[in-house]
Design a protein around this motif. Sequence first.
Motif, PDB file in Angstrom:
ATOM      1  N   THR A  54     -17.155 -11.986  -5.323  1.00 41.79           N
ATOM      2  CA  THR A  54     -15.865 -11.505  -5.174  1.00 41.79           C
ATOM      3  C   THR A  54     -15.711 -10.223  -4.808  1.00 41.79           C
ATOM      4  O   THR A  54     -14.502  -9.712  -4.125  1.00 41.79           O
ATOM      5  N   ARG A  99     -12.075 -19.088  -5.433  1.00 43.63           N
ATOM      6  CA  ARG A  99     -12.565 -18.745  -6.666  1.00 43.63           C
ATOM      7  C   ARG A  99     -12.180 -17.090  -7.213  1.00 43.63           C
ATOM      8  O   ARG A  99     -11.836 -16.835  -8.036  1.00 43.63           O
ATOM      9  N   GLY A 100     -12.683 -16.486  -6.128  1.00 47.48           N
ATOM     10  CA  GLY A 100     -12.415 -15.085  -6.140  1.00 47.48           C
ATOM     11  C   GLY A 100     -10.752 -14.788  -6.321  1.00 47.48           C
ATOM     12  O   GLY A 100     -10.865 -13.741  -7.103  1.00 47.48           O
ATOM     13  N   ASP A 125      -1.833  -4.177  -7.838  1.00 47.75           N
ATOM     14  CA  ASP A 125      -3.305  -4.398  -7.797  1.00 47.75           C
ATOM     15  C   ASP A 125      -3.641  -5.843  -7.202  1.00 47.75           C
ATOM     16  O   ASP A 125      -4.599  -5.903  -6.371  1.00 47.75           O
ATOM     17  N   TRP A 140     -17.755 -13.952   9.460  1.00 46.42           N
ATOM     18  CA  TRP A 140     -17.829 -14.721  10.700  1.00 46.42           C
ATOM     19  C   TRP A 140     -18.799 -15.467  10.731  1.00 46.42           C
ATOM     20  O   TRP A 140     -19.949 -15.664  10.077  1.00 46.42           O
ATOM     21  N   GLU A 184     -18.381 -24.658   0.803  1.00 40.23           N
ATOM     22  CA  GLU A 184     -18.750 -23.815  -0.249  1.00 40.23           C
ATOM     23  C   GLU A 184     -18.071 -22.333  -0.131  1.00 40.23           C
ATOM     24  O   GLU A 184     -17.757 -21.771  -0.970  1.00 40.23           O
ATOM     25  N   GLU A 205       0.683   4.144  -2.766  1.00 46.64           N
ATOM     26  CA  GLU A 205       0.408   5.381  -2.641  1.00 46.64           C
ATOM     27  C   GLU A 205       1.479   6.343  -3.171  1.00 46.64           C
ATOM     28  O   GLU A 205       1.296   7.488  -3.414  1.00 46.64           O
ATOM     29  N   LEU A 218     -10.005 -15.014  -9.791  1.00 48.28           N
ATOM     30  CA  LEU A 218     -10.457 -13.930 -10.651  1.00 48.28           C
ATOM     31  C   LEU A 218      -9.688 -12.883 -10.864  1.00 48.28           C
ATOM     32  O   LEU A 218      -9.347 -12.236 -11.880  1.00 48.28           O
ATOM     33  N   ILE A 219      -9.158 -12.440  -9.654  1.00 47.53           N
ATOM     34  CA  ILE A 219      -8.164 -11.090  -9.331  1.00 47.53           C
ATOM     35  C   ILE A 219      -6.951 -11.833  -9.800  1.00 47.53           C
ATOM     36  O   ILE A 219      -6.423 -10.868 -10.566  1.00 47.53           O
ATOM     37  N   ARG A 227      -8.055   2.487  -2.744  1.00 52.64           N
ATOM     38  CA  ARG A 227      -7.585   1.153  -2.897  1.00 52.64           C
ATOM     39  C   ARG A 227      -8.713   0.131  -2.980  1.00 52.64           C
ATOM     40  O   ARG A 227      -8.586  -0.604  -4.010  1.00 52.64           O
ATOM     41  N   ARG A 286     -12.954  -7.528 -14.771  1.00 49.02           N
ATOM     42  CA  ARG A 286     -12.771  -9.113 -15.141  1.00 49.02           C
ATOM     43  C   ARG A 286     -14.186  -9.911 -15.224  1.00 49.02           C
ATOM     44  O   ARG A 286     -14.342 -11.105 -15.895  1.00 49.02           O
ATOM     45  N   GLU A 322     -23.815 -22.224  -5.532  1.00 46.99           N
ATOM     46  CA  GLU A 322     -23.652 -23.453  -4.809  1.00 46.99           C
ATOM     47  C   GLU A 322     -24.825 -24.576  -5.522  1.00 46.99           C
ATOM     48  O   GLU A 322     -24.265 -25.739  -5.618  1.00 46.99           O
ATOM     49  N   GLY A 345      -9.932  -1.926  -6.350  1.00 48.35           N
ATOM     50  CA  GLY A 345     -10.118  -3.483  -6.426  1.00 48.35           C
ATOM     51  C   GLY A 345     -11.257  -3.778  -6.857  1.00 48.35           C
ATOM     52  O   GLY A 345     -11.641  -4.591  -7.734  1.00 48.35           O
ATOM     53  N   GLN A 388       2.156  -2.232 -11.620  1.00 52.16           N
ATOM     54  CA  GLN A 388       0.805  -1.969 -11.267  1.00 52.16           C
ATOM     55  C   GLN A 388      -0.013  -3.110 -11.113  1.00 52.16           C
ATOM     56  O   GLN A 388      -0.934  -3.291 -10.001  1.00 52.16           O
ATOM     57  N   THR A 393      -5.784  -6.277  -3.921  1.00 49.59           N
ATOM     58  CA  THR A 393      -7.135  -6.771  -4.045  1.00 49.59           C
ATOM     59  C   THR A 393      -7.480  -8.119  -3.470  1.00 49.59           C
ATOM     60  O   THR A 393      -8.541  -8.163  -3.199  1.00 49.59           O
ATOM     61  N   ARG A 448     -15.553 -20.493  -2.795  1.00 52.17           N
ATOM     62  CA  ARG A 448     -15.927 -19.054  -3.509  1.00 52.17           C
ATOM     63  C   ARG A 448     -14.872 -17.993  -3.139  1.00 52.17           C
ATOM     64  O   ARG A 448     -14.428 -17.347  -4.005  1.00 52.17           O
ATOM     65  N   ASP A 495      -6.250 -13.565 -12.384  1.00 49.62           N
ATOM     66  CA  ASP A 495      -6.262 -13.647 -13.583  1.00 49.62           C
ATOM     67  C   ASP A 495      -6.360 -12.428 -14.459  1.00 49.62           C
ATOM     68  O   ASP A 495      -5.569 -12.052 -15.198  1.00 49.62           O
ATOM     69  N   ARG A 496      -7.008 -11.494 -13.594  1.00 58.81           N
ATOM     70  CA  ARG A 496      -7.016 -10.060 -14.190  1.00 58.81           C
ATOM     71  C   ARG A 496      -5.709  -9.313 -13.861  1.00 58.81           C
ATOM     72  O   ARG A 496      -5.391  -8.383 -14.753  1.00 58.81           O
ATOM     73  N   CYS A 497      -4.664  -9.866 -12.843  1.00 55.72           N
ATOM     74  CA  CYS A 497      -3.485  -9.244 -12.769  1.00 55.72           C
ATOM     75  C   CYS A 497      -2.345 -10.061 -13.221  1.00 55.72           C
ATOM     76  O   CYS A 497      -1.323  -9.488 -13.111  1.00 55.72           O
ATOM     77  N   ALA A 510       0.742  -1.242   0.049  1.00 56.49           N
ATOM     78  CA  ALA A 510       0.117  -0.063   0.101  1.00 56.49           C
ATOM     79  C   ALA A 510       0.737   0.938   0.123  1.00 56.49           C
ATOM     80  O   ALA A 510       0.570   2.364  -0.724  1.00 56.49           O
ATOM     81  N   LEU A 514     -11.073  -3.694 -10.486  1.00 55.66           N
ATOM     82  CA  LEU A 514     -10.530  -4.737 -11.161  1.00 55.66           C
ATOM     83  C   LEU A 514     -11.386  -6.154 -11.350  1.00 55.66           C
ATOM     84  O   LEU A 514     -11.435  -6.672 -12.495  1.00 55.66           O
TER      85      LEU A 514
END
Lengths: 476, 476
Positions: free
Chosen positions: B316, A367-368, A312, A324, A360, A243, A371-372, B364, B375, B243, B368, A308, A316, A364, A374-376, A239, B371
């Motif tokens: 995500t 998987r997120g 990122d 919780w 699950e 910055e 995705l991130i 930030r 995607r 799910e 995110g 970058q 991210t 999830r 993949d984008r980066c 960060a 991004l």
Amino acid sequence: MKSQQEADIMELTQMTREIIQQFRTLSAIPHPSGREAGLAHALAEIFQSMGGTVQTDALWNLRCDFPATAGLEQAPCVCIQGHLDMVCATAPGSHYHPDQDGIVCRTEDGWLKSDGRSSLGADNLLAGSAALWLLRQRFRHGPIRLLFTTREERALDGAKALDPRWLDGVHYLINTDGFQENRIIVGSAGGCYQIWTRTMETAPDPRPAYRVALSGFPGGHSGSDIGKGRINPLRLLAALLAETDADIAALTGGSAMNAIPSEAAAVVVPKDLDRFRKALDRVPQLGGAVALTPLAEPVAVWTPVDRQSALDFLLTLPNGVLAWLPEWPKVPACSANLGKVEWKPGVLTCHLFLRGAPQEALDRTARGCHLIADRCGFALSQEVGYPPWDGVADNPLARRISALWAKRNGTPMEITPVHEGLEPSRLIPKHPDICAVIIGTTILDAHSTHERASLEAIPHFVHLLKDTLEEIALHG
Amino acid sequence: MKSQQEADIMELTQMTREIIQQFRTLSAIPHPSGREAGLAHALAEIFQSMGGTVQTDALWNLRCDFPATAGLEQAPCVCIQGHLDMVCATAPGSHYHPDQDGIVCRTEDGWLKSDGRSSLGADNLLAGSAALWLLRQRFRHGPIRLLFTTREERALDGAKALDPRWLDGVHYLINTDGFQENRIIVGSAGGCYQIWTRTMETAPDPRPAYRVALSGFPGGHSGSDIGKGRINPLRLLAALLAETDADIAALTGGSAMNAIPSEAAAVVVPKDLDRFRKALDRVPQLGGAVALTPLAEPVAVWTPVDRQSALDFLLTLPNGVLAWLPEWPKVPACSANLGKVEWKPGVLTCHLFLRGAPQEALDRTARGCHLIADRCGFALSQEVGYPPWDGVADNPLARRISALWAKRNGTPMEITPVHEGLEPSRLIPKHPDICAVIIGTTILDAHSTHERASLEAIPHFVHLLKDTLEEIALHG
């Protein structure tokens, strides 16, 4: 005449002394993860001499069946389960070799400790020694199966490989890896270890370069400490670099995927040194130390696009507790820990450890991250994990054990799932009908040379185990 | 002879009665956000009649300068600042028209309430009425500037547009929008409102379709309640649909970007109805209700790629508290709330509200989301926000006010930043040298027809304001 209390104390002291002697003998045999054969062999001999029927497998998982007290053969079979291996942390300069050297232990101020050169390994051999002591006594119990797994500290690998038939006939499973005498664990989180890499293009930069190092952050266990709001210095450093528009030549930090990092460092070319210093000035308020050192030689920095993308990604990715547990609002349901970042010229590697229950939620989150990534522009180089042990809110065995504890100690036990990986998550899916709990002796600072076990907790644990085995033998 | 305590109570009662009368008169003038002209006009007349110098601007922000008590002209100028507008919630079926109807209020059981048809608007006009009452009394004070902004409830727009020169000469700013008599707010979070849309391809599906509705979740304020671990039913529904591999024809939920949703609904074609029902069975344990209704007509469902992208996006995106303030571990530093999802044939719209401090943390998080959206094929259709007011850990004015409170009430005040948007974030950047705090009367359930203000807190607030103005007048 001695009072009952004095006699009790004498008895407890005698019991504790014998259990420690047993632990001392066993832990003199080196038993880091993956090197459990010697200890398994020694235990097998002891069990056989006690009349048990012993079996081992290719990973040196160890099983031993003890017959019931006469007349209680029809009582439900209880499996007392622990792990043989230990995380053998060593003190710097101790010349301690975990594969060759045994643990040397001592008692001090009510605690069992190592000699300071290594961790103690009370996690989990102390409970095993206590169970062994108990099985030498005469008391009423049904059929008992002792189960010692290997490689627990390596993603529960022994339990994973265990032949499901080794659990045939078991009604109740009592895992002894619980760390806190007055707590019953009734669920544990799954884990997912992802390693992400990215090829980074660099270009020589003639401007003055610096090494910036963040240190002294509290760190901690990525499961039990993740809910404490501790700052991850790797994220913080990323960060700060984002910055201040600093160019980056290297970024590293952390020691293991499952530890919250306590330090992070980067080689940078600040765009504006004063502004950069000013940004770093915030670090001490955040609980860590910071050092900025000029480097003698110029460096090659990441190209703007790659820089970058890497920042990122780091910023991210999910971090800390993501949710919780609804029924236990102080226990994380899902979390992420960026445990380690490595830099080898041209390649940035990020070690991420996700924990979660139910499966699950963990999936999830994983998987997120895909995705991130993949984008980066990050590629997955490894993804391994283990499932959660989904606790039920009302575990009947836990209720009974807590009542037995309350009878002796006055207060009920804490009954809770934990945000850590524990062996029932690998064992219970092999026999979903088994009712399982985790109890234990009190151990602090496991996996470190400061590991220590409460002496007072040892007899408490033995009494609880004995009461539980008797209760099940008599009442099913 | 009356005791001092009885006399005090009489005095307080008299004061409270007069303040309520003032509030009643003012709040009879409709003043929802953007319609403050009438109220501004009425207040301007009152201030002029009291000897104040009044100014308004194009948005009906209102400024009034009151001279110091004779001899205290050199004391620091204090700005007492609040907002004119209110969120006018109305009860279903009340036929209440916020633009035309005034607030009707009553007292009951120690509370000031509306007649139940609308919200009360004690947020923030009650503190303004109290300040007005105080300025009619004789007491020692330096130069005072009253500042009433408009459109506070619309992203602080009045404060944003305020001419910076209106703050010239101000040493201390006391905002009165604090909601809790014994708390001083010394920092507030920035906000970022993102609206994301995605064009969704659909295809007719002949299989039986259902409407699934989640309701009865606690919801709440996306700032003050976001740290309470409340489940977002929009996220939960998306997770259940992911799910169970259910096909989706529509997804909606929530009411506003800055409210945690309490309900969500979808039109779906379950792949396996039994499995789908079983997944829905978990909802009641999570604190909400669920209903599954068969639909008479078949529907058109999202194509697999679009469905996956939409669910990936929803699941995500960051959700809930992302980090806590290091110095105030119970106050969120950064959070995200998926407040509302809308479906119009072919277009899915997601309203996301991010809060954070400092600005870099908010930026930030916003980045995110870009991004992840990128995607998942979502396009930004709006992004607006306001900055944080970065509190300092040691606010000298807060310390002094807390000491004055303690002198009267025995205990110090709570001094804390909050995870909400408040006007100093727009005002202080115009004059960074001003030392600001937020105090207030106690108000519960603002922005709802259940809004109510504690009668007991009114004199406490007046005394605190008076003590503070005197203290500053005499000691600088």
